[in-house]
Design an enzyme around this catalytic site. Structure first.
Site, mmCIF file in Angstrom:
data_model
loop_
_atom_site.group_PDB
_atom_site.id
_atom_site.type_symbol
_atom_site.label_atom_id
_atom_site.label_comp_id
_atom_site.label_asym_id
_atom_site.label_seq_id
_atom_site.Cartn_x
_atom_site.Cartn_y
_atom_site.Cartn_z
ATOM 1 N N ARG A 152 18.692 43.636 37.511
ATOM 2 C CA ARG A 152 18.166 45.022 37.516
ATOM 3 C C ARG A 152 19.314 46.022 37.441
ATOM 4 N NH1 ARG A 152 14.315 46.714 42.089
ATOM 5 N NH2 ARG A 152 14.559 48.555 40.804
ATOM 6 N N CYS A 190 9.723 49.249 49.407
ATOM 7 C CA CYS A 190 10.417 48.149 48.724
ATOM 8 C C CYS A 190 11.199 47.425 49.806
ATOM 9 C CB CYS A 190 11.329 48.670 47.619
ATOM 10 S SG CYS A 190 12.780 49.480 48.263
ATOM 11 N N ARG A 231 10.707 54.300 51.532
ATOM 12 C CA ARG A 231 10.974 55.036 50.291
ATOM 13 C C ARG A 231 9.894 56.085 49.996
ATOM 14 N NH1 ARG A 231 14.510 51.710 47.306
ATOM 15 N NH2 ARG A 231 15.226 53.613 46.288
ATOM 16 N N ASP A 282 24.838 52.060 48.493
ATOM 17 C CA ASP A 282 24.753 50.992 47.489
ATOM 18 C C ASP A 282 25.989 50.100 47.489
ATOM 19 O OD1 ASP A 282 22.990 52.989 44.984
ATOM 20 O OD2 ASP A 282 22.359 52.038 46.841
ATOM 21 N N LYS A 339 23.510 53.001 35.672
ATOM 22 C CA LYS A 339 22.040 52.832 35.731
ATOM 23 C C LYS A 339 21.391 54.078 36.316
ATOM 24 C CE LYS A 339 20.223 50.381 39.248
ATOM 25 N NZ LYS A 339 19.207 51.081 40.053
ATOM 26 N N ASN A 340 21.933 54.582 37.406
ATOM 27 C CA ASN A 340 21.278 55.677 38.122
ATOM 28 C C ASN A 340 21.526 57.048 37.500
ATOM 29 O OD1 ASN A 340 20.168 53.772 39.741
ATOM 30 N ND2 ASN A 340 21.494 54.170 41.508
HETATM 31 C C1 EPZ Z 1 18.622 56.696 44.785
HETATM 32 O O1 EPZ Z 1 17.395 56.263 45.328
HETATM 33 C C2 EPZ Z 1 19.199 55.505 44.058
HETATM 34 N N1 EPZ Z 1 18.290 55.130 42.974
HETATM 35 C C3 EPZ Z 1 19.377 54.344 45.043
HETATM 36 O O2 EPZ Z 1 19.993 53.282 44.328
HETATM 37 C C4 EPZ Z 1 20.316 54.793 46.152
HETATM 38 O O3 EPZ Z 1 20.436 53.749 47.100
HETATM 39 C C5 EPZ Z 1 19.736 56.040 46.831
HETATM 40 O O4 EPZ Z 1 19.529 57.077 45.839
HETATM 41 C C6 EPZ Z 1 20.659 56.599 47.908
HETATM 42 O O5 EPZ Z 1 21.906 56.909 47.353
HETATM 43 C C7 EPZ Z 1 18.309 55.858 41.826
HETATM 44 O O6 EPZ Z 1 19.042 56.822 41.681
HETATM 45 C C8 EPZ Z 1 17.383 55.405 40.740
HETATM 46 P P1 EPZ Z 1 16.851 58.930 48.140
HETATM 47 P P2 EPZ Z 1 16.357 57.358 45.899
HETATM 48 O O7 EPZ Z 1 15.605 59.645 47.753
HETATM 49 O O8 EPZ Z 1 16.464 58.626 45.168
HETATM 50 C C9 EPZ Z 1 14.551 59.459 52.200
HETATM 51 C C10 EPZ Z 1 20.256 51.128 43.579
HETATM 52 O O9 EPZ Z 1 20.732 50.211 44.232
HETATM 53 N N2 EPZ Z 1 13.548 60.214 51.421
HETATM 54 O O10 EPZ Z 1 18.166 59.603 47.940
HETATM 55 O O11 EPZ Z 1 15.027 56.687 45.982
HETATM 56 C C11 EPZ Z 1 14.604 57.997 51.828
HETATM 57 O O12 EPZ Z 1 13.621 57.263 52.545
HETATM 58 C C12 EPZ Z 1 19.268 52.055 44.201
HETATM 59 O O13 EPZ Z 1 20.597 51.432 42.401
HETATM 60 C C13 EPZ Z 1 12.485 60.832 52.076
HETATM 61 O O14 EPZ Z 1 12.349 60.740 53.295
HETATM 62 O O15 EPZ Z 1 16.901 57.564 47.364
HETATM 63 C C14 EPZ Z 1 15.998 57.604 52.226
HETATM 64 O O16 EPZ Z 1 16.022 57.343 53.625
HETATM 65 C C15 EPZ Z 1 18.747 51.494 45.506
HETATM 66 N N3 EPZ Z 1 11.577 61.533 51.349
HETATM 67 C C16 EPZ Z 1 16.815 58.877 51.951
HETATM 68 O O17 EPZ Z 1 15.862 59.937 51.861
HETATM 69 C C17 EPZ Z 1 11.679 61.674 49.988
HETATM 70 O O18 EPZ Z 1 10.816 62.360 49.379
HETATM 71 C C18 EPZ Z 1 17.586 58.851 50.656
HETATM 72 O O19 EPZ Z 1 16.700 58.438 49.648
HETATM 73 C C19 EPZ Z 1 12.758 61.050 49.342
HETATM 74 C C20 EPZ Z 1 13.691 60.336 50.070
#
Ligand code: EPZ
Length: 422
Positions: A399, A118, A123, A307, A22-23
């Site tokens: 999802r 969420c 996020r 995850d 998915k990702n």
């Molecule tokens: C991706 O989400 C995945 N989703 C998530 O999978 C996964 O849990 C996550 O990466 C971490 O591995 C997809 O790839 C579609 P991040 P993403 O930006 O990109 C902070 C699932 O179950 N952050 O890597 O949204 C954030 O708050 C989903 O399939 C900022 O502070 O996660 C978090 O603490 C759930 N500022 C950390 O970084 C930003 O601009 C990692 O988030 C962006 C992120």
């Protein structure tokens, strides 16, 4: 809303085909915006989130059609009819933010609803926006939307992420693919799905080096051509089934995936006494007793993936001793704890850590979670619980997992989907 009903006590055995990731699919579908013409994406998982992304791309003016029972998508990118990703679509799926980079890079403007928080955390997308600004985009925030615009092409820049962000890295890779000059992303996310996006952008005529490492270099191009690409398998689905096999003392072949992308998961499972090894056609997982207590801390790739945290917690409920599970990526990813406690688990949350005192005897119950991975962990708990477990609001699971109840039933689980009241 459908529920999943599970009668606990079965031992899983057999072969399960792992679906496309998915990702990986979500950013690659967004990348089709960059290519002028028809792209074909194969081995796409048939999931709610994929349907949401398809609807969003259609809203933006692309043609999206699905064939081969939804596992192949044909996408035609045309001059964009709209440049906005509306709240009613983005609120369903945070990953909708992945159209931001491609839209502003190709069409000079994007209006995307801020994803909002969420269930698992705030996020934010500040790192995405910081990078686009560094590349010359003007960023405005109004009425819950981010508007990114540029009068001419974006320009290459060096962007240092404050925190490794998966979709942030992917958004900026796609924006940089059409920028003028070189972009360097430092402290980039290293997930296999990021590496896969790099491969796809290169197949489209882009020039990306280092995707999958902490430094990604992108030389911008005038334009990109469409792509025909088959998606890598889903390491989180594979890990989820591996934990289900281990928890039930089963013997399961995860077909279509190699050990490399699930190495961090395999390492933890082996520490718990689970047999995990490569074999022809996939990865073999055998559960043994006793299950050993194991501490884990979630980290960016190649560390243990957030995850998979909820799923491992269920296994640790069955272990002979105490395990400490620490979640460092998201601030609220223990929603499964209360539900597992209702089933009889002994878990104490202290800040970002959960202390699991096993072995617990889990009893079936009606349960619900609002995070797709937490919901999957409750299904695993139902497989080993005494009696009947109803996992409510199963659309969360849909999802991220394709026909999970059918795949589990084929492995011997007593599980079925019950059409919900509403
Ligand atoms: C991706 O989400 C995945 N989703 C998530 O999978 C996964 O849990 C996550 O990466 C971490 O591995 C997809 O790839 C579609 P991040 P993403 O930006 O990109 C902070 C699932 O179950 N952050 O890597 O949204 C954030 O708050 C989903 O399939 C900022 O502070 O996660 C978090 O603490 C759930 N500022 C950390 O970084 C930003 O601009 C990692 O988030 C962006 C992120």
């Amino acid at each position: 809303m459908d529920n999943i009903r599970i009668e606990g006590g079965s031992t899983l055995s057999g072969r399960v085909a792992i679906s496309g990731a998915k990702n990986a699919a979500l950013p690659i579908l967004a990348a089709a915006i960059l290519g002028d013409g028809e792209s074909t994406i194969r081995n796409v998982p048939d999931l709610r989130d994929i349907g949401t992304m398809a609807r969003l791309l259609r809203h933006l003016g692309l043609d999206v059609s699905r064939r081969d029972d939804h596992h192949v998508l044909d996408i035609v990118a045309r001059p964009v009819a709209h440049d906005d990703a509306p709240y009613e679509l983005v609120k369903q799926m945070r990953a909708s933010v992945l159209v931001l980079g491609p839209l502003v890079a190709r069409y000079g403007r994007a209006r995307v609803s801020l994803p909002g928080g969420c269930a698992i955390g705030a996020r934010p997308i500040d790192q995405h926006l910081k990078g686009l600004e560094a590349m010359g985009a003007k960023i405005e925030l109004e009425h819950g939307y981010v508007i990114a615009s540029t009068s001419g092409p974006l320009r290459g820049a060096e962007v240092v992420f404050d925190v490794p962000t998966v979709t942030g890295t992917e958004n900026l890779m796609m924006a940089a693919a059409l920028a003028r000059g070189r972009t360097t992303l430092v402290n980039a996310a290293r997930e296999p799905e990021v590496e896969e996006l790099g491969r796809v952008l290169n197949k489209m005529g882009g020039h990306v080096e280092g995707a999958g490492t902490d430094t990604v270099i992108i030389e911008g191009r005038e334009g990109l051509h469409p792509v025909d690409h088959a998606i890598i398998p889903d390491r989180i689905e594979a890990g989820t089934f591996a934990v289900a096999a281990a928890a039930t003392g089963g013997d399961v072949l995860l077909a279509g995936i190699s050990i490399e992308p699930i190495e961090a998961i395999a390492h933890k499972l082996r520490r718990a006494g689970v047999e995990v090894r490569s074999e022809e056609g996939g990865v073999r997982v055998r559960g043994h007793r006793p299950i050993r207590p194991t501490n884990l801390t979630t980290e960016p790739h190649p560390g243990f993936p957030t995850d998979m945290q909820a799923q491992l917690m269920v296994l640790m409920c069955l272990a002979e001793g105490t395990s400490v599970i620490t979640e460092t990526i998201f601030e609220n990813r223990f929603m499964h704890v209360a539900e597992l406690q209702r089933m009889g688990a002994t878990i104490e949350v202290r800040g970002r850590s959960a202390i699991v005192r096993g072995p617990c005897v889990l009893n079936g119950a009606p349960v619900m979670a609002t995070d797709l991975r937490a919901s999957a962990s409750l299904v695993i708990a139902g497989l080993v619980a005494r009696g009947t477990t109803d996992v409510l609001r199963v659309y969360h699971i849909d999802r991220g997992y394709e026909r999970i109840e059918e795949k589990l039933a084929a492995l011997g689980a007593a599980v079925r989907r019950v059409p919900g009241a509403a």
